[in-house]
Structures are given as C-alpha cells and as structure tokens.
Design a protein around this motif. Structure first.
Motif, PDB file in Angstrom:
ATOM      1  N   GLN A   1      -5.164   0.535 -19.627  1.00 33.67           N
ATOM      2  CA  GLN A   1      -5.436  -0.914 -19.604  1.00 33.67           C
ATOM      3  C   GLN A   1      -5.743  -1.423 -18.193  1.00 33.67           C
ATOM      4  N   LEU A   2      -5.364  -0.637 -17.199  1.00 35.73           N
ATOM      5  CA  LEU A   2      -5.428  -1.110 -15.803  1.00 35.73           C
ATOM      6  C   LEU A   2      -6.875  -1.329 -15.356  1.00 35.73           C
ATOM      7  N   TYR A   3      -7.153  -2.486 -14.728  1.00 33.50           N
ATOM      8  CA  TYR A   3      -8.493  -2.666 -14.181  1.00 33.50           C
ATOM      9  C   TYR A   3      -8.531  -2.982 -12.692  1.00 33.50           C
ATOM     10  N   VAL A   4      -7.386  -3.288 -12.090  1.00 35.02           N
ATOM     11  CA  VAL A   4      -7.406  -3.478 -10.627  1.00 35.02           C
ATOM     12  C   VAL A   4      -5.998  -3.269 -10.052  1.00 35.02           C
ATOM     13  N   ALA A   5      -5.937  -2.719  -8.837  1.00 31.18           N
ATOM     14  CA  ALA A   5      -4.671  -2.632  -8.099  1.00 31.18           C
ATOM     15  C   ALA A   5      -4.841  -3.428  -6.813  1.00 31.18           C
ATOM     16  N   VAL A   6      -3.875  -4.294  -6.543  1.00 31.49           N
ATOM     17  CA  VAL A   6      -3.942  -5.152  -5.358  1.00 31.49           C
ATOM     18  C   VAL A   6      -2.841  -4.734  -4.391  1.00 31.49           C
ATOM     19  N   VAL A   7      -3.193  -4.539  -3.127  1.00 34.35           N
ATOM     20  CA  VAL A   7      -2.179  -4.180  -2.126  1.00 34.35           C
ATOM     21  C   VAL A   7      -2.075  -5.299  -1.093  1.00 34.35           C
ATOM     22  N   HIS A   8      -0.875  -5.469  -0.546  1.00 39.08           N
ATOM     23  CA  HIS A   8      -0.656  -6.596   0.363  1.00 39.08           C
ATOM     24  C   HIS A   8       0.469  -6.306   1.346  1.00 39.08           C
ATOM     25  N   SER A   9       0.637  -7.176   2.302  1.00 34.39           N
ATOM     26  CA  SER A   9       1.768  -7.236   3.249  1.00 34.39           C
ATOM     27  C   SER A   9       1.790  -6.153   4.328  1.00 34.39           C
ATOM     28  N   GLU A  10       1.248  -4.996   4.048  1.00 30.96           N
ATOM     29  CA  GLU A  10       1.187  -3.952   5.076  1.00 30.96           C
ATOM     30  C   GLU A  10      -0.287  -3.621   5.290  1.00 30.96           C
ATOM     31  N   GLY A  11      -0.539  -2.982   6.420  1.00 30.21           N
ATOM     32  CA  GLY A  11      -1.912  -2.581   6.683  1.00 30.21           C
ATOM     33  C   GLY A  11      -2.340  -1.407   5.824  1.00 30.21           C
ATOM     34  N   SER A  12      -3.606  -1.412   5.431  1.00 32.85           N
ATOM     35  CA  SER A  12      -4.219  -0.222   4.832  1.00 32.85           C
ATOM     36  C   SER A  12      -5.680  -0.309   5.232  1.00 32.85           C
ATOM     37  N   THR A  13      -6.325   0.832   5.404  1.00 32.03           N
ATOM     38  CA  THR A  13      -7.720   0.792   5.858  1.00 32.03           C
ATOM     39  C   THR A  13      -8.643   0.792   4.641  1.00 32.03           C
ATOM     40  N   PRO A  14      -9.877   0.262   4.820  1.00 27.03           N
ATOM     41  CA  PRO A  14     -10.833   0.290   3.700  1.00 27.03           C
ATOM     42  C   PRO A  14     -11.020   1.714   3.169  1.00 27.03           C
ATOM     43  N   LYS A  15     -11.001   2.704   4.085  1.00 28.98           N
ATOM     44  CA  LYS A  15     -11.211   4.098   3.668  1.00 28.98           C
ATOM     45  C   LYS A  15     -10.060   4.560   2.758  1.00 28.98           C
ATOM     46  N   GLU A  16      -8.827   4.226   3.163  1.00 32.21           N
ATOM     47  CA  GLU A  16      -7.672   4.594   2.319  1.00 32.21           C
ATOM     48  C   GLU A  16      -7.804   3.969   0.932  1.00 32.21           C
TER      49      GLU A  16
ATOM     50  N   PRO B   1       0.816  -1.228   0.000  1.00 31.66           N
ATOM     51  CA  PRO B   1       0.000   0.000   0.000  1.00 31.66           C
ATOM     52  C   PRO B   1       0.847   1.275   0.000  1.00 31.66           C
ATOM     53  N   THR B   2       1.968   1.257   0.739  1.00 32.58           N
ATOM     54  CA  THR B   2       2.787   2.478   0.768  1.00 32.58           C
ATOM     55  C   THR B   2       3.425   2.739  -0.594  1.00 32.58           C
ATOM     56  N   THR B   3       3.693   1.679  -1.366  1.00 28.69           N
ATOM     57  CA  THR B   3       4.227   1.865  -2.724  1.00 28.69           C
ATOM     58  C   THR B   3       3.156   2.513  -3.597  1.00 28.69           C
ATOM     59  N   LEU B   4       1.934   1.985  -3.493  1.00 32.72           N
ATOM     60  CA  LEU B   4       0.846   2.559  -4.298  1.00 32.72           C
ATOM     61  C   LEU B   4       0.656   4.039  -3.952  1.00 32.72           C
ATOM     62  N   LYS B   5       0.719   4.317  -2.663  1.00 36.57           N
ATOM     63  CA  LYS B   5       0.551   5.700  -2.202  1.00 36.57           C
ATOM     64  C   LYS B   5       1.621   6.609  -2.823  1.00 36.57           C
ATOM     65  N   SER B   6       2.837   6.079  -2.925  1.00 39.65           N
ATOM     66  CA  SER B   6       3.936   6.900  -3.465  1.00 39.65           C
ATOM     67  C   SER B   6       3.765   7.152  -4.967  1.00 39.65           C
ATOM     68  N   LEU B   7       2.931   6.341  -5.649  1.00 41.98           N
ATOM     69  CA  LEU B   7       2.711   6.535  -7.091  1.00 41.98           C
ATOM     70  C   LEU B   7       1.626   7.581  -7.355  1.00 41.98           C
ATOM     71  N   LEU B   8       0.789   7.848  -6.344  1.00 38.37           N
ATOM     72  CA  LEU B   8      -0.379   8.705  -6.568  1.00 38.37           C
ATOM     73  C   LEU B   8      -0.046  10.143  -6.983  1.00 38.37           C
ATOM     74  N   PRO B   9       1.037  10.753  -6.459  1.00 38.73           N
ATOM     75  CA  PRO B   9       1.342  12.120  -6.921  1.00 38.73           C
ATOM     76  C   PRO B   9       1.603  12.204  -8.428  1.00 38.73           C
TER      77      PRO B   9
ATOM     78  N   VAL C   1      10.040   7.871   0.750  1.00 39.34           N
ATOM     79  CA  VAL C   1      10.380   6.515   0.302  1.00 39.34           C
ATOM     80  C   VAL C   1       9.463   5.579   1.094  1.00 39.34           C
ATOM     81  N   PRO C   2       8.513   4.937   0.407  1.00 35.37           N
ATOM     82  CA  PRO C   2       7.494   4.183   1.146  1.00 35.37           C
ATOM     83  C   PRO C   2       8.069   3.076   2.021  1.00 35.37           C
ATOM     84  N   ALA C   3       7.388   2.813   3.129  1.00 32.77           N
ATOM     85  CA  ALA C   3       7.822   1.744   4.040  1.00 32.77           C
ATOM     86  C   ALA C   3       7.997   0.431   3.289  1.00 32.77           C
ATOM     87  N   GLY C   4       7.140   0.214   2.284  1.00 32.39           N
ATOM     88  CA  GLY C   4       7.241  -1.011   1.481  1.00 32.39           C
ATOM     89  C   GLY C   4       8.598  -1.112   0.801  1.00 32.39           C
TER      90      GLY C   4
END
Ligand code: ZN
Length: 480
Positions: A255-270, A238-246, A387-390
């Motif tokens: 082409q993208l239809y889904v992003a999957v996050v794993h290994s670290e916590g993220s909340t449903p709201k995030e 999730p922290t990697t995805l967050k770092s891509l958002l800017p 630099v994301p925690a991931g």
C-alpha cells in the motif's frame, strides 16, 4: 482505551515487548508498558471538534495555497507578518524591548525592507525570556500546547503553541502528504509516524488516520507493526528508515506510496538509494519545532518553502545581511502560525541556499536549492545491531518529556556497547537531584532500545565543554 500487550516475534537477543494502545480514533504503539509515559494526552474532544470544523472551512484554501501565484503568496505573507510584528510589539516584552531599542514602532513597518531591518532574535534570548518575556499573555501558560526544541545547539527551548496554530499545522500536514505523494493522498489513507511522542491529533474528524509508532521500538518489530498496518505513508528520521532497510524482504509495502524523512540530515543521493530499495519515493521534510514546516522536497524535484507556514530569509552568518540568491547563508525564519510564542526573524541556525534562478514550476511557493544536514551518530548494541541516531534522539526527548526535565545543554556519548555517558546542564527550574532521580528511567529507555542492560552515568559540569566545529548531540566514541 484498551491495551493489548503483544509479545514479539523478534530475535531472542532483543527481548522487549511493545504494546498497542487502541481507542476509537487512536492507534499507538509504545516500546513497553513500563516506559510508556502515563501523562501523555492528545487534544481534547473540544479540540477534535474544532479541527473537524476547520477542516471543512479551511482545507480547500490550504490545499490550494501552493498553486497561487508568487505575487499573491507574497502579499498574503506581508499581511500576516505585519499582524505578527504589531502583536509582538504590543504584547511580548522581549520583542517590544528589542524593537524600542532601535527606535522602531509598528507604524514604521511599510515595506519588506523595513521588516528585514528589524533585529533578529536568537534561541538564547528566548531561553532567557521564557516564559513571561516571550509567551503571549492572552493565554495562561497551562492552556497552551507545549513542545521543545534541541536544534543543533543542544540548548533546549520550551515552546508554547496556541490551538489555532496546531490546527493549521495539522491541516498543513495533510497537505504535505498530499503533495509529497504526488496528489495520491486520500482521507481514508493511513500514515505511520515513527517518532518520539504522538502528535496531538491522530485523525482529522474520522479522516486521515495517523498511527504513532515509538521510535524506540527495534527495527524488526517496527516491520511487524508496519506489516499489520500497511500504511500508505511513513514518516520518520532518515536513520530510522535506514535501520528498516535490512528487513525489506519481510516488509509488505503493497500500500505504501511515499516515505518522508525529517529532522536529521540525509543527502539526495542517500534518499535516491533508499527509494530504489523501497520502490517508492523517499522525500525530505525540512522542519523545526520553532518554525514548523520550513520546506518540503516535492515530486517536481524541488525543495519548496512552505510560504504560508514560514517567511524564510537567508542571511550572511556574521553581518546578518541578506545573501545573494545562489549563495549559502543562515536560515532566519518567521513562524506565520503561532501567536502564543511568536518567532519573528528567529535565527534557526541551519545553512541553506536559494537557487540562483528558480526553475519554472506549477507550484508558486518559493524554492530552496539545498540545505546542510544535521548529523548525529548511531549507537550499536552488543550483537552489532545499529540503533539509529533518530531512536537515540527520541530516547532523550522522551526522557525529558516523561521526567519534566528542563535542560540548557546536552550531549550523550556511547563509550562502549553497554556504557553511556551523559553530560548536561539543567535550566534553573530543574534540580540536579531531579535529574539524578530520573537516571533509571533513561537507563530503562536505553535498555529497551539496545535490548540489553546499560550503565548510564550523568555528569553535570560547571561549564559545558565546547568543541570546535559542528556539534553532535549523539556521539559514539568507538568505530563500528
Ligand atoms: Zn517545483
């Protein structure tokens, strides 16, 4: 395999160079030639051909599994659990001793109640038993696949996995993206895995290509790579995805239809917020190295437990008795795939909650209501770039992988932008000299990610410092 060195279009203050490694089936992006592990090897040609055959014979069955009735799923789990307990009692000393000490033998296993009365096993017990006491003697240790787990404790458990389990895991991975994409995933579609090291298989035969992108590559350059690849699926921390958002405005997600996050916590709201920014669903994968996939957040809105990969129990933290549905407890898992190093009633440690009353769903897999996230801090470089925690976690994994380091306990603290302290306790097979001599590699990996020189100091205390509360492996000692 050919290599092409690519120069970066990124900002001048992050002067790093990622490289693309390309073979007939393989596309991998590493953070730099200098830091790339020279020893990493994927599965053999023989493995590739077994995977292709298994895909033909098993994929239909695997895809269909979540749509079976809960009763059928439970019956199948029971058969598998019985096989594993029998195998562990017969072949694995740590389980045999444990079960004998409570007067248990496999012929006494007649019901789920009998199974749930078996003693649990912890990471510490497996650490002490590794390798002779917990690896199946059917294989020599060298012919097995290796992985390792930090979990939330910081203790590193080395895990051996057999080929059959890796193959099932790979095919279940295909199913994961098929389900999380709302059944859009096709054999020609591409997945970008932004992670530590590549998975052993980059394709299934010629199908389901997955491209590895090292999580150490700075976000701006990852966007360049994604724009070239145009993957249908991305999978990352999730922290990697967050770092891509800017960089979302420069990111071609046609082409993208889904992003999957794993290994670290993220909340449903995030995840909902990120989904809104990206314009595609962002769904969670709850997994661990010990158990493989435990539960997946699916488009139906539920977390469903992967009931053909694990048998999941929710137990009270101290008594280890089952908690009533609707209440929080500790996840205790039985890995239904791996026979090389069985995990039977393994205390995973995360806190999870089953729903009080599962919602009706077409998917027959059992449900999880919620789970407690694993949180770490992100690092920050001199220019203020995060630099994301991931990525930092990836650096640690890579350092251990590349240097063959075996650690018992670990913590990394960013004291200042260019100063990082590492506190660790090595396991007995790793000398302190070996750790010290690989300090420079850790420094190089950190420098690649931060984009400027850093000073790393390593402390090896006699006793590892304990702090109350939930442990963070990656910490930043100053505010943003
Ligand atoms: Zn559902």
């Amino acid at each position: 395999m050919s290599q092409a060195i690519r120069s970066l279009k990124g900002k001048p203050q992050t002067p790093s160079t990622y490289i693309k490694v390309q073979g007939p089936r393989v596309v991998q992006y590493w953070e730099s030639e200098a830091t790339r592990p020279k020893s990493f090897q994927g599965a053999s040609d023989e493995g590739q051909s077994i995977l292709s055959q298994c895909s033909k014979s098993q994929l239909q069955h695997i895809l269909h599994h979540p749509f079976r009735s809960p009763e059928e799923i439970r019956r199948e789990q029971w058969e598998r659990v019985r096989e594993l307990v029998t195998l562990a009692y017969r072949d694995i000393p740590v389980y045999r001793e444990k079960y004998q000490s409570v007067g248990f033998s496999p012929d006494m296993l007649q019901s789920w109640q009998d199974f749930e009365a078996l003693p649990v096993i912890t990471k510490e017990e497996l650490l002490a038993a590794f390798p002779e006491g917990c690896v199946n003697p059917r294989w020599s240790v060298d012919e097995l696949f290796s992985t390792r787990s930090f979990g939330t404790s910081g203790k590193t458990l080395h895990i051996k996995v057999d080929m059959e389990a890796i193959i099932k895991d790979t095919l279940q991975g295909v199913r994961q993206f098929w389900m999380q994409s709302g059944l859009k995933h096709r054999a020609s579609h591409r997945t970008a895995m932004i992670y530590t090291v590549p998975w052993w298989f980059d394709t299934v035969g010629d199908d389901f290509p997955s491209v590895f992108i090292s999580g150490l590559i700075p976000a701006a350059q990852i966007i360049d790579i994604l724009n070239d690849l145009k993957p249908e699926v991305i999978s990352c921390y999730p922290t990697t995805l967050k770092s891509l958002l800017p960089y979302v405005a420069q990111w071609d997600r046609s082409q993208l239809y889904v992003a999957v996050v794993h290994s670290e916590g993220s909340t449903p709201k995030e995840r909902q917020q990120w989904a809104q920014i990206l314009g595609v669903p962002v769904l969670d994968e709850y997994s661990s190295e010990e158990a493989t996939r435990i539960a997946l957040e699916l488009p139906c809105g539920h977390y469903h437990v992967c009931d053909d990969a694990v048998y999941l129990e929710v137990l009270e933290a101290n008594s280890l008795h089952p908690v009533p549905d609707g209440q929080w407890g500790r996840a205790v898992v039985t890995n239904l795939l791996n026979e090389a190093m069985p995990f039977i009633r393994y205390v995973q440690g995360d806190y999870v909650r089953r729903p009080e009353k599962p919602e009706p769903c077409l998917i027959g897999w059992s449900q999880l209501a919620s789970l407690e996230g694993r949180m770490n801090d992100s690092f920050i470089n001199k220019e203020g770039r995060i630099v994301p925690a991931g990525s930092v976690l990836d650096i640690v994994y890579r350092w251990m992988h590349d240097g063959g380091l075996y650690l018992e306990d670990f913590e990394m603290i960013q004291k200042a932008c260019d100063r990082i302290d590492v506190i660790l306790r090595p396991l007995k097979q790793t000398s302190v000299e070996k750790i010290r001599s690989s300090r420079e590699h850790l420094q190089d990996l950190l420098q690649t990610s931060l984009g400027h020189p850093v000073q790393v100091s390593i402390t090896v205390p006699e006793v590892f410092p304990r702090q109350p509360g939930k442990r963070r492996l990656i910490k930043r000692a100053f505010a943003l």
